[in-house]
Write an enzyme that holds these catalytic residues in place. Structure first.
Site, PDB file in Angstrom:
ATOM      1  N   GLY A  95       3.671  19.978  18.303  1.00  0.00           N
ATOM      2  CA  GLY A  95       5.135  20.041  18.223  1.00  0.00           C
ATOM      3  C   GLY A  95       5.755  20.577  19.494  1.00  0.00           C
ATOM      4  O   GLY A  95       5.064  21.038  20.401  1.00  0.00           O
ATOM      5  N   ARG A  98       8.002  24.232  23.650  1.00  0.00           N
ATOM      6  CA  ARG A  98       8.859  24.755  24.726  1.00  0.00           C
ATOM      7  C   ARG A  98       9.975  23.765  25.054  1.00  0.00           C
ATOM      8  O   ARG A  98      10.510  23.770  26.156  1.00  0.00           O
ATOM      9  CB  ARG A  98       8.038  25.021  25.981  1.00  0.00           C
ATOM     10  N   GLY A 131       7.432  29.496  25.340  1.00  0.00           N
ATOM     11  CA  GLY A 131       8.498  28.502  25.267  1.00  0.00           C
ATOM     12  C   GLY A 131       9.204  28.250  26.585  1.00  0.00           C
ATOM     13  O   GLY A 131      10.204  27.544  26.636  1.00  0.00           O
ATOM     14  N   ARG A 188       5.761  10.130  19.690  1.00  0.00           N
ATOM     15  CA  ARG A 188       4.434  10.033  20.309  1.00  0.00           C
ATOM     16  C   ARG A 188       3.424   9.475  19.313  1.00  0.00           C
ATOM     17  O   ARG A 188       3.687   9.498  18.101  1.00  0.00           O
ATOM     18  CB  ARG A 188       3.983  11.450  20.723  1.00  0.00           C
ATOM     19  N   ASP A 257      -0.715  13.272  21.965  1.00  0.00           N
ATOM     20  CA  ASP A 257       0.636  13.850  21.879  1.00  0.00           C
ATOM     21  C   ASP A 257       1.427  13.587  23.162  1.00  0.00           C
ATOM     22  O   ASP A 257       2.632  13.820  23.202  1.00  0.00           O
ATOM     23  CB  ASP A 257       0.574  15.357  21.600  1.00  0.00           C
TER      24      ASP A 257
HETATM   25  P1  AMP Z   1       1.214  19.641  26.918  1.00  0.00           P
HETATM   26  O1  AMP Z   1      -0.140  19.050  26.773  1.00  0.00           O
HETATM   27  O2  AMP Z   1       1.427  20.430  28.163  1.00  0.00           O
HETATM   28  O3  AMP Z   1       2.263  18.588  26.775  1.00  0.00           O
HETATM   29  O4  AMP Z   1       1.425  20.700  25.747  1.00  0.00           O
HETATM   30  C1  AMP Z   1       0.664  20.750  24.588  1.00  0.00           C
HETATM   31  C2  AMP Z   1       1.301  21.626  23.549  1.00  0.00           C
HETATM   32  O5  AMP Z   1       1.464  22.964  24.019  1.00  0.00           O
HETATM   33  C3  AMP Z   1       2.683  21.186  23.103  1.00  0.00           C
HETATM   34  O6  AMP Z   1       2.786  21.423  21.724  1.00  0.00           O
HETATM   35  C4  AMP Z   1       3.605  22.106  23.870  1.00  0.00           C
HETATM   36  O7  AMP Z   1       4.848  22.255  23.248  1.00  0.00           O
HETATM   37  C5  AMP Z   1       2.802  23.391  23.868  1.00  0.00           C
HETATM   38  N1  AMP Z   1       3.193  24.278  25.000  1.00  0.00           N
HETATM   39  C6  AMP Z   1       2.924  24.081  26.288  1.00  0.00           C
HETATM   40  N2  AMP Z   1       3.434  25.077  27.048  1.00  0.00           N
HETATM   41  C7  AMP Z   1       4.036  25.936  26.207  1.00  0.00           C
HETATM   42  C8  AMP Z   1       4.745  27.182  26.366  1.00  0.00           C
HETATM   43  N3  AMP Z   1       4.935  27.734  27.562  1.00  0.00           N
HETATM   44  N4  AMP Z   1       5.219  27.768  25.268  1.00  0.00           N
HETATM   45  C9  AMP Z   1       5.039  27.218  24.051  1.00  0.00           C
HETATM   46  N5  AMP Z   1       4.389  26.074  23.828  1.00  0.00           N
HETATM   47  C10 AMP Z   1       3.881  25.435  24.887  1.00  0.00           C
HETATM   48 MG    MG Z   2       2.872  17.323  25.729  1.00  0.00          MG
END
Ligand code: AMP
Ligand code: MG
Length: 499
Positions: A95, A98, A131, A188, A257
């Site tokens: 989900g 951030r 976030g 996605r 995702d």
């Molecule tokens: P990504 O592969 O970078 O697109 O992120 C994978 C998951 O990690 C997604 O659910 C993002 O929302 C979560 N995520 C990444 N960075 C953060 C952050 N700084 N704070 C909270 N959730 C994060």
């Molecule tokens: Mg992502």
């Protein structure tokens, strides 16, 4: 000049079709306010295309919206729910951890776009994360996504980058920033997996109906709209990944995702363009096994689409065998669709307007030759674009690139023989090649240079880089140094997620 206090609701005339879906599709919440928002950059030309008022967006009220400090009346911001396979392992709940979807805009051309803040504070999906995002990944996504757009690849875009005035904790305290991302949607493969894993067929159906109406309305007029939808997503991904391969782009985190249903490149993290060509090239610091290496990307897209097909099984037929056969049929089309899209693009890169049996091998052999010669991916194709049909014509330029190695000689002579079957003039052929073989890509060392300067509030390199990358197929002699590969001491070997 004189737009003193625009109303939030007139800055973004939001619509909310996704937020009208059932409550279990998202969490409703507002962005968390930041201390001192300052606009780093607004994308004027994108704002214009969206029918938004750039001047209003640049006022304090506009910047407050781009920072998440101010929400339009009637706005229903949400964090979207999704799951995903990360490096092959299923995670039932990811989900928007951030990011917050402020709403949708219907552009003057009738296309609906999501307006999403990235780095806007914690959500129910944040798990351990804060976030937030720091200025590095925000500018990186801004630069690379806008470069992809200028190169002509389907991609999410960057409407703005805002500095928050807050420090965020990573290995060290870093300046916080927020990106406003514009996407055809943020649905996605993982969104489908989220409901499939919960055996929530009602939601799965609602999601698919929504995605069909928004992205593939032509599927509605077929005998089996769900199958037609799956076929369309498979084709969009095949075309997209072929385009990545044509420009030497490595996404870096092709998790389900991060795979968009609309066929746009999405979630720019540790992505990178290759300098020196190598099929096994990996930049991401977390991709230890090279799962998402350059040459693996088509196979991974195919695997991701298989996850979508699997998630959609309950919609593809009431009898299990029939559903499985439909799913299999849809994903089985991928290899041919990909190969066809890849070869079509490669022909253009090689200046071939007609097609012949030997073209596939000619294209493959060029990659093998560039790998052996260890030359720069982008410059090799750009240089080829200026070579003449006659043996030796223009070869000096290529020789300069290859140095001592002459790994391309045999290939060049085959290519020239092949050009003999083309009827276009030399000028036409060269101009076709220059229109698909860019001179400028967002080279890692330039991206890093722009970020390093931005750390001390110098946005000149960032602005200049964006300017150069906005016209990647022109020679721009005044910006010649931006076409050059990094010097040995400038080479960037690793890129990071920036989470
Ligand atoms: P990504 O592969 O970078 O697109 O992120 C994978 C998951 O990690 C997604 O659910 C993002 O929302 C979560 N995520 C990444 N960075 C953060 C952050 N700084 N704070 C909270 N959730 C994060
Ligand atoms: Mg992502």
């Amino acid at each position: 000049m004189n737009a003193p206090h625009p109303q939030a609701e007139t800055i973004f005339p939001f619509d909310h079709s996704y937020a009208a879906l059932p409550e279990r599709f998202y969490a409703r919440l507002s962005p968390t306010a930041v201390t001192e928002p300052r606009l780093i950059r607004l994308n004027d030309s994108l704002a214009r295309d969206l029918g938004l008022d750039s001047r209003a967006l640049k006022t304090p009220a506009g910047v407050e919206m781009l920072a998440g400090n101010r929400i339009a009346e009637g706005s229903t911001p949400i964090a979207m729910a999704y799951a995903g396979h990360q490096f092959g392992t299923f995670v039932p709940q990811l989900g928007d951890g951030r990011a917050i979807l402020l709403g949708e805009i219907v552009a003057p051309d009738g296309t609906r776009y999501d307006i999403q803040l990235k780095g806007s504070g914690r959500t129910p999906f944040s798990r351990g994360g804060d976030g937030r995002a720091w200025i590095g990944p925000v500018l990186r996504e801004y630069i690379v996504s806008e470069a992809m757009h200028a190169l002509g690849l389907p991609t999410t875009r960057a409407l703005s980058a805002v500095k928050t005035g807050d420090q965020i904790m990573r290995e060290a305290p870093l300046p916080g920033a927020i990106l406003t991302r514009v996407a055809k949607s943020h649905i996605r493969v993982g969104t489908f997996e989220y409901f499939a894993a919960r055996r929530d067929e009602e939601a799965l159906k609602a999601l698919t109906d929504y995605a069909i109406a928004r992205h593939y309305p032509q599927a509605e007029d077929t005998a089996n709209p769900y199958r037609a939808f799956l076929d369309a997503v498979v084709e969009a991904q095949a075309r997209l990944v072929a385009r990545w391969m044509h420009v030497g782009f490595i996404h870096g985190v092709m998790n389900t995702d991060n795979t968009s249903i609309s066929g746009e490149t999405i979630d720019y993290g540790p992505c990178a363009f290759m300098d020196t060509y190598h099929p096994g090239k990996v930049f991401s610091s977390i991709d230890h096994m090279g799962r998402y290496a350059y040459a693996n990307q088509p196979r991974i897209a195919y695997w991701n689409l298989s996850r979508l097909a699997q998630a959609m099984l309950p919609l593809l037929g009431e009898v299990e065998e029939k559903a499985v056969a439909a799913a299999q049929g849809a994903i089985d089309a991928f290899p041919d669709l990909y190969e066809t899209a890849w070869l079509e693009g490669m022909r253009a890169k090689l200046g071939l307007a007609t097609s012949r049996e030997e073209d596939r091998k000619l294209a493959y052999d060029l990659f093998a030759a560039i790998a052996a010669a260890e030359t720069d991916f982008t410059l090799t194709f750009r240089t080829l674009s200026s070579l003449g049909r006659k043996q030796g014509d223009g070869d000096d330029a290529l020789r300069g690139l290859l140095g001592e190695k002459n790994a391309l000689d045999e290939w060049l002579s085959r290519w020239r023989t092949r050009l003999g079957h083309e009827s276009a003039s030399e000028d036409e052929r060269k101009s076709l090649m220059r229109s698909v073989n860019p001179a400028f890509i967002p080279r890692n060392h330039r991206v890093e240079e722009a970020i390093a300067a931005a750390m001390s509030d110098d946005y000149t390199p960032f602005e200049r880089l964006l300017q150069v990358l906005s016209d990647p197929y022109s020679d721009q002699p005044e910006n010649g140094e931006y076409a050059s590969p990094p010097k040995p001491e400038e080479v960037v070997e690793r890129t990071f997620c920036g989470t």
